[in-house]
Design a protein around this motif. Structure first.
Motif, mmCIF file in Angstrom:
data_model
loop_
_atom_site.group_PDB
_atom_site.id
_atom_site.type_symbol
_atom_site.label_atom_id
_atom_site.label_comp_id
_atom_site.label_asym_id
_atom_site.label_seq_id
_atom_site.Cartn_x
_atom_site.Cartn_y
_atom_site.Cartn_z
ATOM 1 N N LEU A 1 1.101 -0.984 -0.401
ATOM 2 C CA LEU A 1 -0.419 -0.134 -0.010
ATOM 3 C C LEU A 1 1.693 1.147 0.021
ATOM 4 O O LEU A 1 1.953 1.049 0.863
ATOM 5 C CB LEU A 1 -1.034 0.185 1.251
ATOM 6 N N ASN A 2 0.369 2.137 -0.963
ATOM 7 C CA ASN A 2 1.603 3.580 -1.041
ATOM 8 C C ASN A 2 0.595 4.540 0.197
ATOM 9 O O ASN A 2 -0.548 4.244 0.610
ATOM 10 C CB ASN A 2 1.250 3.938 -2.354
ATOM 11 N N ASP B 1 -1.491 7.341 -0.380
ATOM 12 C CA ASP B 1 -2.684 7.389 -1.498
ATOM 13 C C ASP B 1 -3.666 6.506 -0.628
ATOM 14 O O ASP B 1 -4.647 6.516 -0.127
ATOM 15 C CB ASP B 1 -2.675 7.577 -1.883
ATOM 16 N N ASP B 2 -2.864 4.944 -0.581
ATOM 17 C CA ASP B 2 -4.084 3.781 0.001
ATOM 18 C C ASP B 2 -4.000 3.577 1.383
ATOM 19 O O ASP B 2 -5.323 3.641 1.782
ATOM 20 C CB ASP B 2 -3.357 2.762 -0.817
ATOM 21 N N MET C 1 -7.663 4.398 3.256
ATOM 22 C CA MET C 1 -8.342 2.969 4.243
ATOM 23 C C MET C 1 -8.167 4.054 6.022
ATOM 24 O O MET C 1 -9.396 3.531 5.982
ATOM 25 C CB MET C 1 -6.549 2.174 4.169
ATOM 26 N N CYS D 1 -13.027 -1.134 1.642
ATOM 27 C CA CYS D 1 -11.383 -0.415 1.094
ATOM 28 C C CYS D 1 -10.883 -1.439 -0.451
ATOM 29 O O CYS D 1 -10.539 -1.003 -1.311
ATOM 30 C CB CYS D 1 -10.594 -1.240 2.046
ATOM 31 N N GLN E 1 -12.485 0.399 -3.349
ATOM 32 C CA GLN E 1 -11.742 1.290 -3.668
ATOM 33 C C GLN E 1 -10.329 1.715 -3.718
ATOM 34 O O GLN E 1 -9.513 2.577 -4.839
ATOM 35 C CB GLN E 1 -11.619 2.713 -2.621
ATOM 36 N N ILE E 2 -9.889 0.241 -3.202
ATOM 37 C CA ILE E 2 -7.977 0.743 -3.426
ATOM 38 C C ILE E 2 -7.176 -0.347 -4.169
ATOM 39 O O ILE E 2 -6.619 -0.884 -5.085
ATOM 40 C CB ILE E 2 -7.484 0.151 -1.976
ATOM 41 N N LYS F 1 -5.043 -6.104 -2.364
ATOM 42 C CA LYS F 1 -3.748 -5.635 -2.343
ATOM 43 C C LYS F 1 -3.692 -5.272 -0.947
ATOM 44 O O LYS F 1 -2.674 -5.361 0.224
ATOM 45 C CB LYS F 1 -2.769 -4.625 -2.782
ATOM 46 N N CYS F 2 -5.267 -4.383 -0.796
ATOM 47 C CA CYS F 2 -5.289 -4.556 0.641
ATOM 48 C C CYS F 2 -6.022 -5.992 1.503
ATOM 49 O O CYS F 2 -6.453 -5.720 3.220
ATOM 50 C CB CYS F 2 -6.657 -2.839 1.332
#
Length: 475
Positions: free
Chosen positions: A103-104, A106-107, A111, A142, A145-146, A149-150
C-alpha cells in the motif's frame, strides 16, 4: 506342377529375413536414435533429458563418495556470469512484484478514511471502534477503492490479534497502526534486499550505510544535514546496527534481525516533522539524531589531543571528565582494541570504530550487548566469571577516586557484599555474565565497578529519585 509351385512359394517365405535384421530398418532406427531426424523442439527436449540425466548421475556419484555428510557449501556464481545475471534478474523481478503489492501513502490515507467513516463511537470512552461485521464491511469498501492488495489485512486472524471490549469491538487506531508498521517493515526489507549484493540475507557495513543514506531525504529531522557530514553520519548510524545485530563481529548483519531490532524503530522516530517536537533529552538519547552524531564526533576530536585519528590510553582517560578507572581503561585496550600490524606509535591506539563500540557499550550498559562488552573488561583473568578478589581489585580504583573527590570513607568489603546481594549469583562464590543479565541490575553493578560517577549515582539513588518526583508533583 501345382505342387511344385506351392513348394517354391513356401521356400520363398522361409527365406524372408525378420524386420530387425533388414539393413534399411537398422539404418532407420540408427538415424532416429541419433536425433538427426527429429524436429527442433523434440531435439531440444532430448538434449534437456540428457543433461538432466548427467547431472543426476553426477550428484548420485558425489553422494556415494561423500557418504552421509550433506553438502554445506555452495559456491556463489561469479560476477558477470550467466548464473549471476539470472539471479539478479530474478531477484529484481521478485522484489518489484512485492513492492507492487504494498500500500502506498494514498492507499493508507484512503484506508484511514474508510475506517473512520464506518466505525462506531464508544459512548463511555469516545474511542472509535468496530465489531467484526463492521470489519468485514470496511474490508469490502477498501477493496473497491484500493484494490485486492489491502485484502490480506482484513483476515479473521488479524481481527483476533487486537484487544476487544465487552461487546467484541476493537479500536480502529491500533489496527491502522498495525497496517502502517507492516507496510513500513516490508518496504524496509525490500530496500535492504535490493542492497544485498550477494543475496545471502545479510548486509555488510557499506550496504547498511547506503540504506541509511537513502533514508536521509525522507527523515524530517535529517533533511537539512550538511552534505559534508553525510558520510560520517552514515558511518556512525550504521555502527549501532552492527553493535547490536552483529555481536560476534562477523562484519555482516542479518536483515531479519535488523528489522526486528529497536535500532530501526529508533531511526524511524526521526520522521517527526521537526526536532522541536522532540525534547533536548530525547534528541541526546536517540543515537541517530543529528545532535547525537555531532556530539560523538566532537567528543572524539576533543579527546584526540595529538590529532592523529586515534586515541591513546592517556587520551581516553579524559572521557566523561576522567571518572572512569585506570584499570578499566587498560582492560578496554586489552580486550577491544585491535593490535596494529606494525610496532609503530599506533600499535595500541583506539580507532574511531572501536571508540563507537566503547561509547555504545557505556550508553547501553543494561542491554545484553553492552553488558557483554563490559563483562569482558571486568573479567580480569578471562575465566568467564568474577570472584571476590576481582571485585576488590576493580573497586579499589573507584574507591581511590571516591576519596580524592572529598567523599566519606568507604569499606570495600561492604560494597563487595552489597554487589553480591544485588546479583544473587547461582554459584555463591562467583558471578557470571548470565548472573548479571538475569538479576536485571547488571548495568548498575558494572557502573559501580568502572566509574566513580556511576557509584555515586547508586549511593545517592534515593535522593536522585526524590528530585525526579518533585518536578512532577509541581506540574
Amino acid at each position: 506342377m501345382y505342387s511344385g509351385s506351392s513348394d517354391g512359394e513356401a521356400s520363398a517365405q522361409r527365406k524372408i529375413p525378420s524386420a530387425s535384421s533388414m539393413l534399411w530398418v537398422r539404418n532407420l532406427r540408427r538415424y532416429i536414435g541419433s536425433g538427426a531426424g527429429l524436429g527442433s523442439e523434440a531435439l531440444m527436449e532430448l538434449e534437456t533429458k540428457r543433461i538432466l540425466l548427467d547431472i543426476f548421475k553426477e550428484k548420485q556419484q558425489k553422494s556415494a563418495e561423500a557418504g552421509t555428510i550433506p553438502s554445506f557449501y555452495k559456491k556463489k556464481p561469479e560476477e558477470g556470469s550467466i548464473s549471476h545475471r539470472v539471479q539478479r534478474l530474478a531477484k529484481y523481478r521478485f522484489l518489484k512484484k512485492q513492492s507492487d503489492l504494498l500500500l502506498n501513502a494514498d492507499d493508507l490515507d484512503a484506508m484511514w478514511v474508510c475506517l473512520r467513516e464506518n466505525c462506531v463511537i464508544d459512548d463511555a470512552t469516545g474511542a472509535e471502534k468496530m465489531n467484526y461485521e463492521d470489519f468485514c464491511h470496511i474490508a469490502s469498501v477498501c477493496t473497491e477503492q484500493i484494490g485486492l492488495k489491502c485484502r490480506r489485512f482484513f483476515s479473521p486472524s488479524n481481527f483476533m490479534k487486537f484487544e476487544k471490549d465487552e461487546s467484541g469491538r476493537i479500536s480502529i487506531l491500533p489496527f491502522y497502526l498495525y497496517v502502517m508498521r507492516t507496510v513500513s517493515l516490508t518496504q524496509a526489507r525490500i530496500d535492504m534486499s535490493e542492497l544485498d549484493e550477494d543475496s545471502d540475507g545479510f548486509l555488510q557495513p557499506h550496504e547498511m550505510e547506503s540504506y541509511i543514506r537513502g533514508l536521509i531525504p525522507n527523515l524530517a529531522q535529517l533533511r537539512d544535514m550538511p552534505a559534508a557530514f553525510v558520510q560520517m553520519y552514515c558511518r556512525i548510524a550504521a555502527h549501532k546496527f552492527f553493535f547490536f545485530c552483529d555481536p560476534h563481529k562477523r562484519g555482516k548483519a542479518c536483515i531479519k534481525k535488523v528489522l526486528l531490532s529497536n535500532c530501526l524503530q529508533e531511526l524511524m522516530e526521526l520522521h517527526q516533522e521537526s526536532e522541536e517536537e522532540a525534547t533536548d533529552t530525547e534528541q541526546a538519547e536517540n543515537w541517530f539524531s543529528l545532535t547525537s552524531a555531532q556530539r560523538i564526533c566532537d567528543m572524539f576530536l576533543a579527546l584526540d589531543k595529538d590529532m592523529n585519528g586515534t586515541l591513546s590510553k592517556q587520551e581516553l582517560r579524559d572521557y566523561a571528565d576522567g571518572t572512569l578507572t585506570d584499570i578499566f581503561i587498560e582492560r578496554v585496550f586489552d580486550e577491544h582494541v585491535r593490535r596494529g600490524k606494525s610496532g609503530g606509535g599506533n600499535a595500541r591506539e583506539m580507532d574511531f570504530e572501536s571508540f563507537l563500540d566503547f561509547v555504545l557499550a557505556l550508553e547501553n550498559k543494561d542491554t545484553p550487548e553492552g553488558l557483554t562488552y563490559l563483562f569482558r573488561c571486568l573479567d580480569l583473568h578471562g575465566r568467564g566469571f568474577l570472584t571476590t578478589a576481582d571485585i576488590h581489585t576493580l573497586f579499589r580504583d573507584v574507591h581511590q577516586k571516591w576519596i580524592e573527590g572529598g567523599n566519606y570513607e568507604l569499606c570495600i568489603e561492604d560494597v563487595r557484599d552489597e554487589i553480591w546481594d544485588m546479583v544473587k549469583p547461582a554459584d555463591p562464590l562467583t558471578i557470571t555474565l548470565a548472573d548479571l543479565l538475569s538479576c536485571k541490575q547488571g548495568g548498575t553493578v558494572a557502573s559501580m565497578l568502572i566509574d566513580v560517577r556511576g557509584f555515586w549515582a547508586h549511593d545517592n539513588r534515593e535522593n536522585l529519585l526524590q528530585e525526579e518526583e518533585e518536578p512532577e508533583e509541581e506540574q
